[in-house]
Design an enzyme around this catalytic site. Structure first.
Site, PDB file in Angstrom:
ATOM      1  N   CYS A   2      10.627  -9.911  27.745  1.00  0.00           N
ATOM      2  CA  CYS A   2      10.026  -8.895  28.598  1.00  0.00           C
ATOM      3  C   CYS A   2       9.484  -7.780  27.706  1.00  0.00           C
ATOM      4  O   CYS A   2      10.128  -7.382  26.752  1.00  0.00           O
ATOM      5  CB  CYS A   2      10.989  -8.277  29.601  1.00  0.00           C
ATOM      6  N   ARG A  27       5.989 -11.427  24.657  1.00  0.00           N
ATOM      7  CA  ARG A  27       7.411 -11.267  24.977  1.00  0.00           C
ATOM      8  C   ARG A  27       7.765 -11.862  26.333  1.00  0.00           C
ATOM      9  O   ARG A  27       8.941 -11.922  26.709  1.00  0.00           O
ATOM     10  CB  ARG A  27       7.795  -9.795  24.953  1.00  0.00           C
ATOM     11  N   TRP A  79       9.680 -12.077  31.352  1.00  0.00           N
ATOM     12  CA  TRP A  79      10.239 -13.400  31.063  1.00  0.00           C
ATOM     13  C   TRP A  79      11.466 -13.510  31.957  1.00  0.00           C
ATOM     14  O   TRP A  79      12.437 -12.777  31.796  1.00  0.00           O
ATOM     15  CB  TRP A  79      10.635 -13.496  29.584  1.00  0.00           C
ATOM     16  N   ASN A 105      13.981  -4.302  30.503  1.00  0.00           N
ATOM     17  CA  ASN A 105      14.067  -5.480  29.648  1.00  0.00           C
ATOM     18  C   ASN A 105      15.528  -5.636  29.257  1.00  0.00           C
ATOM     19  O   ASN A 105      16.096  -4.734  28.657  1.00  0.00           O
ATOM     20  CB  ASN A 105      13.208  -5.254  28.394  1.00  0.00           C
ATOM     21  N   GLY A 106      16.131  -6.750  29.628  1.00  0.00           N
ATOM     22  CA  GLY A 106      17.544  -6.956  29.304  1.00  0.00           C
ATOM     23  C   GLY A 106      18.227  -7.671  30.446  1.00  0.00           C
ATOM     24  O   GLY A 106      17.566  -8.337  31.252  1.00  0.00           O
ATOM     25  N   GLU A 509      12.911 -28.959  12.488  1.00  0.00           N
ATOM     26  CA  GLU A 509      11.848 -28.003  12.795  1.00  0.00           C
ATOM     27  C   GLU A 509      10.626 -28.723  13.383  1.00  0.00           C
ATOM     28  O   GLU A 509       9.993 -28.232  14.324  1.00  0.00           O
ATOM     29  CB  GLU A 509      11.479 -27.229  11.518  1.00  0.00           C
ATOM     30  N   LYS A 513       9.127 -27.812  17.035  1.00  0.00           N
ATOM     31  CA  LYS A 513       7.730 -27.401  17.247  1.00  0.00           C
ATOM     32  C   LYS A 513       7.088 -28.259  18.333  1.00  0.00           C
ATOM     33  O   LYS A 513       6.415 -27.755  19.222  1.00  0.00           O
ATOM     34  CB  LYS A 513       6.893 -27.540  15.961  1.00  0.00           C
ATOM     35  N   GLU A 516       8.502 -27.441  21.838  1.00  0.00           N
ATOM     36  CA  GLU A 516       8.124 -26.112  22.340  1.00  0.00           C
ATOM     37  C   GLU A 516       6.730 -26.070  22.930  1.00  0.00           C
ATOM     38  O   GLU A 516       6.519 -25.458  23.966  1.00  0.00           O
ATOM     39  CB  GLU A 516       8.110 -25.106  21.173  1.00  0.00           C
ATOM     40  N   HIS A 532      23.817 -44.944  13.689  1.00  0.00           N
ATOM     41  CA  HIS A 532      25.093 -44.685  14.373  1.00  0.00           C
ATOM     42  C   HIS A 532      24.897 -44.355  15.852  1.00  0.00           C
ATOM     43  O   HIS A 532      25.784 -43.804  16.487  1.00  0.00           O
ATOM     44  CB  HIS A 532      25.847 -43.560  13.660  1.00  0.00           C
ATOM     45  N   LYS A 629       8.574 -14.909  22.769  1.00  0.00           N
ATOM     46  CA  LYS A 629       8.591 -14.819  21.312  1.00  0.00           C
ATOM     47  C   LYS A 629       9.889 -14.238  20.794  1.00  0.00           C
ATOM     48  O   LYS A 629      10.423 -14.672  19.783  1.00  0.00           O
ATOM     49  CB  LYS A 629       7.410 -13.940  20.873  1.00  0.00           C
TER      50      LYS A 629
END
Ligand code: AGP
Length: 634
Positions: A2, A27, A79, A105-106, A509, A513, A516, A532, A629
């Protein structure tokens, strides 16, 4: 997570609020809103609130159609945490009279019980959010104060907020406007970032620096628990104890440029292309030809390195993958035992305390709540031990030295990659890797005899100096190559990424990527672990990306790739060309370098493959669904 902005001054607030939100949209972007207070020449002031579901363009269109006059206002880009991404859950949230507006925001962790109490007293809620309790609580407090004969004023709004904040549990940064005080707004923060920008006769408050960079470079970062009253005449700052605080503002450093995509289709692609420059700047700063008797120039004195016997690294997401490469380097080059923890797990199940331990927090944004909380917890539990060998020794690795991380830790490595806007981290990952190469080399050269000798370390330095040029070629080549290949993944639903040793975190990674930004299911595995269990997933529909770089585990990785091929998997190699790598159906060639340096190169095809697959699918690469982000909630 946010973005919030607030402005008060002598010009129309809404255009600047929208510009601030544009800079903060990374954000959160599931809805946005603004509220302004307008004092007409005659008559009472009124609150104007506009909200829209979806991207900021929807709110902008609404503003263009309806307007929102006033010299004072607040804004929010969301968000979702509590309540679906719908207009009724978008901020600002209002009290029942429609005179008070709040952006936050929170997370207000005790919102359920507060909501129940308010509902029991007859308050009707219009959203599912945790935030909506705040305007209702504030309205109740203001009513009580006004019933005692107190006139409406900024001071009264501040007093009401100071009385409400102790009722809230959790972390927040918030801003409030009130129709009865068109020349005042109040803001507060607890465990979520908030900065005040000082303009000429105007003040802009925001949850992150990009919103401030185009407005002013003079800033006053608010500290935890602080509350501020902003009027066109100045700022009054108060601590959580209610005491007045005075602090000099500081200047924004040069890195927070107003963001611009240049000619690239997406920020992510631009940021991938900026990596050679990230590396060149890092080499110039930390590997100068004469770093004063040492191999690496880092901003620490000798005490920093002395007596470190163990390293623990706390991070989330991509930063955690960089930390895994870092731990490998610290162990193999410097001989220091190093462990990486998910910051979100560490906080609630930390390992037993070890002596002479350096704790490293890695966060590009410097605002990730889990990482900050884990670091703060570690600092606190170590401070309680009488034995000085357990004392906290904290280092932060970040792209945002002005962030909350910068204020929490005594030592900082600034990766200096410049602002990253794409939600998927790319150049900051490379910057974090480089920071760990610097750190591992710096420890290693002080501990020669416990790992590689000085000549071997010097060879690595030479290899690092060559990186910017190698990266330049690789980015250009794979941008073209991956763009051509992307159509082959049109119907792909699952991809497996394999790596071993220092390239195992790169496999993780690569998978992150792809997940996402393309929403394709992907898993990263240590190549030797496939047999395994996960090998059961393989068939002709599941591509396997295998990182096979010459070195200790080269032959092993090739054998693991053969095992996948025997199950009809389509094999994609991230490897040097040549006879050994002919087993791959597709090759994403990477030049042969010292295995220890190879992650700096192998990550490039991972990033570009993910980018082009997502772009080919027409997805919103820079603002993928459900993500933000900077994750400032736990
Ligand atoms: C990276 O592509 C992700 N968006 C995410 O995993 C990110 O790395 C994570 O949230 C940690 O962020 P930080 O580096 O700002 O702490």
């Amino acid at each position: 997570m946010c973005g919030i902005v607030a402005l008060i001054g002598s010009r129309e607030a809404a255009p600047q609020l929208l510009e601030g939100l544009r800079q903060l949209e990374y954000r959160g972007y599931d809805s946005a809103g603004i509220a302004t207070v307008h004092q007409p020449q005659q008559g009472a002031a009124a609150l104007h609130c506009l909200r829209a579901e979806g991207k900021l363009v929807n709110l902008t269109a609404r503003f263009e159609a309806q307007g929102a006059p006033g010299l004072c206002g607040i804004g929010h880009t969301r968000w979702a945490t509590h309540g679906k991404p719908e207009e009724r859950n978008a901020h600002p949230h209002l009290d029942a009279s429609g005179e008070l507006a709040v952006v936050q925001n929170g997370i207000i962790e005790n919102y359920r019980s507060l909501r129940e109490q308010l509902q029991a007293s007859g308050v009707l809620f219009r959203s599912d959010t945790d935030t909506e309790v705040i305007p209702h609580l504030l309205a109740g407090q203001l009513r009580q104060l006004q019933a005692k004969g107190e006139p409406a004023s900024g001071a009264l709004l501040l007093q009401a907020l100071q009385q409400v904040l102790p009722l809230l549990q959790g972390s927040y940064a918030l801003a409030v406007v009130w129709a009865q005080t068109p020349a005042a707004l109040v803001v507060a923060r607890r465990s979520a970032p908030l900065l005040i920008g000082l303009g000429e006769g105007e003040f802009l408050c925001a949850s992150d620096t990009p919103a401030l960079a185009g407005f002013t470079r003079t800033i006053l970062p608010m500290e935890d628990g602080e509350v501020a009253l902003l009027t066109p005449l100045g700022i009054e700052l108060y601590g959580a104890d209610g005491g007045r605080r005075q602090r000099s503002p500081s200047l924004l450093s040069g890195t927070e440029q107003v963001v611009d995509k240049r000619s690239f289709r997406h920020f992510m692609l631009k940021e991938i292309h900026e990596q050679p420059e990230t590396a060149a700047l890092w080499v110039a700063r930390h590997l100068p030809e004469d770093p004063g008797g040492h191999l690496v120039a880092l901003p620490f004195d000798e005490d920093f390195y002395a007596g470190v016997e163990r390293i623990e690294i706390l991070a989330c997401g991509t930063s955690r993958h960089a930390a895994q490469v870092g731990a490998y380097l610290l162990e193999q080059l410097a001989g220091i035992p190093a462990n990486v923890f998910y910051a979100s797990e560490f906080r609630y199940s930390p390992p037993p305390l070890s002596a002479h331990t350096l704790t490293i927090g890695v966060t590009q944004s410097g605002e990730t709540a889990d990482t900050l909380a884990a670091l703060a917890m570690e600092q606190e539990r170590r401070s309680l031990v009488a034995d000085p060998s357990f004392a906290p020794r904290l280092l932060g690795i970040t792209n945002r030295p002005e962030s909350s991380l910068g204020r929490l830790v005594p030592h900082l490595l600034d990766i200096g990659a410049g602002i990253e806007v794409g939600v998927a981290a790319t150049k900051t990952f490379l910057g974090q890797l480089l920071a760990f190469y610097g750190l591992a080399l710096a420890f290693a050269e002080r501990r020669v005899g416990r790992g590689p000798n000085r000549e071997q370390l010097k060879t690595l330095v030479v290899g690092l100096r060559a990186m910017p040029q190698q990266l330049r070629q690789l980015v250009e080549e794979h941008d073209r190559r991956c763009a051509e290949l992307a159509h082959r993944f049109e119907s792909t639903q699952d991809v497996i990424f394999l790596g071993r040793g220092i390239n195992y975190p790169i496999a993780l990674e690569g998978a992150l990527k792809l997940k996402e930004i393309s929403y394709i299911h992907a898993e990263g595995y240590p190549a030797g672990e496939m047999k395994h269990g996960p090998i059961a997933l393989l068939d002709a529909r599941v591509p396997v990306v295998s990182i096979a770089m010459p070195g200790k585990v080269f032959d092993k990785v090739l054998s693991n790739a053969q095992e996948a091929k025997a199950r009809d998997a389509q094999l994609i190699g991230v490897a040097p060309g040549g006879k050994d790598t002919e087993i791959f159906d597709l090759l994403l060639p990477v030049p042969e370098v010292d295995e220890l340096l190879s992650p700096l190169l192998t990550v490039i095809p991972m990033q570009l493959l993910s980018y082009h697959i997502a772009a080919h699918r027409g997805l919103d690469v820079d603002q993928p669904r459900n993500l933000a982000k900077s994750v400032t909630v736990e």
